[in-house]
Design an enzyme around this catalytic site. Structure first.
Site, PDB file in Angstrom:
ATOM      1  N   ASP A 178      39.964  37.162  14.932  1.00 35.99           N
ATOM      2  CA  ASP A 178      39.557  36.188  15.946  1.00 35.99           C
ATOM      3  C   ASP A 178      39.739  36.806  17.330  1.00 35.99           C
ATOM      4  O   ASP A 178      40.752  37.469  17.605  1.00 35.99           O
ATOM      5  CB  ASP A 178      40.392  34.911  15.836  1.00 35.99           C
ATOM      6  CG  ASP A 178      39.883  33.829  16.774  1.00 35.99           C
ATOM      7  OD1 ASP A 178      38.922  33.139  16.421  1.00 35.99           O
ATOM      8  OD2 ASP A 178      40.465  33.687  17.877  1.00 35.99           O
TER       9      ASP A 178
ATOM     10  N   ASP B  75      28.082  36.526  24.720  1.00 35.80           N
ATOM     11  CA  ASP B  75      27.273  37.136  23.655  1.00 35.80           C
ATOM     12  C   ASP B  75      27.303  38.656  23.750  1.00 35.80           C
ATOM     13  O   ASP B  75      27.410  39.356  22.741  1.00 35.80           O
ATOM     14  CB  ASP B  75      25.823  36.645  23.742  1.00 35.80           C
ATOM     15  CG  ASP B  75      25.668  35.194  23.300  1.00 35.80           C
ATOM     16  OD1 ASP B  75      26.631  34.650  22.716  1.00 35.80           O
ATOM     17  OD2 ASP B  75      24.592  34.619  23.529  1.00 35.80           O
TER      18      ASP B  75
ATOM     19  N   GLU C  76      33.563  33.174  17.170  1.00 32.96           N
ATOM     20  CA  GLU C  76      34.175  34.446  17.539  1.00 32.96           C
ATOM     21  C   GLU C  76      35.051  34.997  16.423  1.00 32.96           C
ATOM     22  O   GLU C  76      35.910  35.844  16.646  1.00 32.96           O
ATOM     23  CB  GLU C  76      35.006  34.295  18.819  1.00 32.96           C
ATOM     24  CG  GLU C  76      36.196  33.363  18.712  1.00 32.96           C
ATOM     25  CD  GLU C  76      35.866  31.911  19.083  1.00 32.96           C
ATOM     26  OE1 GLU C  76      36.790  31.186  19.472  1.00 32.96           O
ATOM     27  OE2 GLU C  76      34.690  31.532  18.975  1.00 32.96           O
TER      28      GLU C  76
ATOM     29  N   ASN D  56      33.602  32.578  27.924  1.00 31.22           N
ATOM     30  CA  ASN D  56      32.389  31.769  28.025  1.00 31.22           C
ATOM     31  C   ASN D  56      32.448  30.813  29.211  1.00 31.22           C
ATOM     32  O   ASN D  56      31.465  30.652  29.938  1.00 31.22           O
ATOM     33  CB  ASN D  56      32.169  30.971  26.731  1.00 31.22           C
ATOM     34  CG  ASN D  56      31.610  31.831  25.619  1.00 31.22           C
ATOM     35  OD1 ASN D  56      30.879  32.790  25.867  1.00 31.22           O
ATOM     36  ND2 ASN D  56      31.937  31.484  24.384  1.00 31.22           N
TER      37      ASN D  56
ATOM     38  N   HIS E 241      27.756  32.002  28.643  1.00 38.64           N
ATOM     39  CA  HIS E 241      27.555  32.404  27.250  1.00 38.64           C
ATOM     40  C   HIS E 241      26.796  33.717  27.119  1.00 38.64           C
ATOM     41  O   HIS E 241      26.934  34.412  26.105  1.00 38.64           O
ATOM     42  CB  HIS E 241      26.825  31.291  26.492  1.00 38.64           C
ATOM     43  CG  HIS E 241      27.692  30.091  26.246  1.00 38.64           C
ATOM     44  ND1 HIS E 241      28.593  30.019  25.200  1.00 38.64           N
ATOM     45  CD2 HIS E 241      27.818  28.924  26.926  1.00 38.64           C
ATOM     46  CE1 HIS E 241      29.226  28.857  25.240  1.00 38.64           C
ATOM     47  NE2 HIS E 241      28.765  28.173  26.271  1.00 38.64           N
TER      48      HIS E 241
END
Length: 335
Positions: free
Chosen positions: A212, A229, A255, A220, A225
């Protein structure tokens, strides 16, 4: 645009959900296809008596007459038996897929629709349908037109070959995460069951690492975002460099990543997990000021163990790693 001969193709879409009909309409109309719609199998049978269609798109799960029964009835009707039928459904059980093809379907598209996949499959089958009709017409022509029929047949074979290649590409992407290109969760389960069979047969362990990205929500929230990404793609590339060819690297969701390590015991899994942690912790990302770190949970599947329990142990270990301060790898207890 879908190529047409002398007039637009006609496609009948059969689905009891109006929203699905609207989505299909937008996609098909952009391709110059004339689309007609039916909300049930009975309504579809009425429509085919009045209009000649070139393709059917049919949902499997419908009240009353389901899609498979409708397909069988269309196959029994001389007017419609040669018209290709593609099933649209969220059902992925293999027995249902087999029933669909046995009933006479030529293809299968999963819901929710992936726009390019729907267009490419419809385009390929309409092209084959057009070539088949032209080939049938050429049979009645004079001997001077024989060469033309041969050319059409070769074109048909070429189109079928192109369809087979397109199917391979689309099938591959159906199993990939669109952002990172990694295997998605659905494909991962297939690969994991295969590895479980090998593990059970030869009595060898399989390592598992659940990963994680720490505090990724802050990235974010701070940068948007798009930057998030980009960071996921960058992390994917760095993790991919550390795994072996036979290892299975999966975007598990959001994630979270999962790594399955065939023929790997706990020390081997712990060693790789620490490499991954240190690789990410030791790098800076040019598009974000924050230092990204990983929390990792490690478990090992021994022969005969259930995957769900192994994944839960890895997930519990990951939770403990995050609760213990993040940026660390912890192995599940009780292995």
């Amino acid at each position: 645009m879908i190529p047409v001969a002398n007039q637009p193709f006609r496609v009948l879409v059969v689905d009891d959900e109006p929203i699905n009909l609207q989505i299909a309409a937008v996609m098909l109309e952009k391709e110059g296809v004339q689309a007609a719609y039916a909300l049930s199998g009975v309504e579809a049978l009425d429509r085919v008596q009045a209009v000649d269609f070139d393709l059917f798109l049919v949902d499997i799960m419908m009240p009353g007459m389901d899609g498979i029964e409708l397909c069988r009835l269309l196959q029994e009707n001389p007017r419609t038996r040669d018209i290709p039928l593609i099933f649209l459904t969220a059902i992925s059980r293999r027995e249902v897929v087999v029933q669909a093809f046995e009933a006479g379907a030529v293809d299968f598209i999963s819901k929710p629709f992936f726009g390019p996949e729907l267009v490419q499959r419809v385009r390929a089958h309409l092209r084959i349908r057009d070539l088949q009709k032209r080939l049938e017409a050429s049979v009645n022509e004079t001997s001077l037109q024989i060469l033309k029929s041969v050319e059409v047949e070769e074109e048909l074979r070429s189109s079928q070959s192109q369809l087979a290649e397109a199917n391979k590409v689309l099938e591959n992407w159906a199993h990939r995460d669109p952002l990172t290109g990694l295997w998605n969760r659905r494909k991962a389960w297939d690969l994991m069951h295969y590895e479980a069979d090998r593990s059970d047969r030869y009595g060898r362990p399989t390592g598992v690492i659940m990963i994680d990205l720490d505090l990724f929500k802050q990235v974010n929230d701070t940068y948007g975002h798009d930057v998030g990404d980009r960071m996921l793609v960058e992390v994917t590339g760095r993790l991919a460099e550390l795994v072996r060819k036979q290892d299975i690297l999966v975007r598990w969701g959001g994630e979270e990543f999962l790594v399955v390590l065939p023929e790997t015991d706990q020390p081997g899994a712990e060693q790789l997990a620490e490499k991954m942690r240190s690789e990410i912790a030791g790098q800076r990302f040019e598009f974000a000021a924050e230092q990204l770190t990983l929390s990792l949970g490690i478990a090992v599947r021994m022969p005969g163990q259930d995957w769900d329990q192994v994944i839960k142990r890895a997930d519990d270990a990951l939770y403990l790693a995050k609760e213990s301060g993040r940026n660390r790898a912890i192995a599940a207890a009780g292995l």
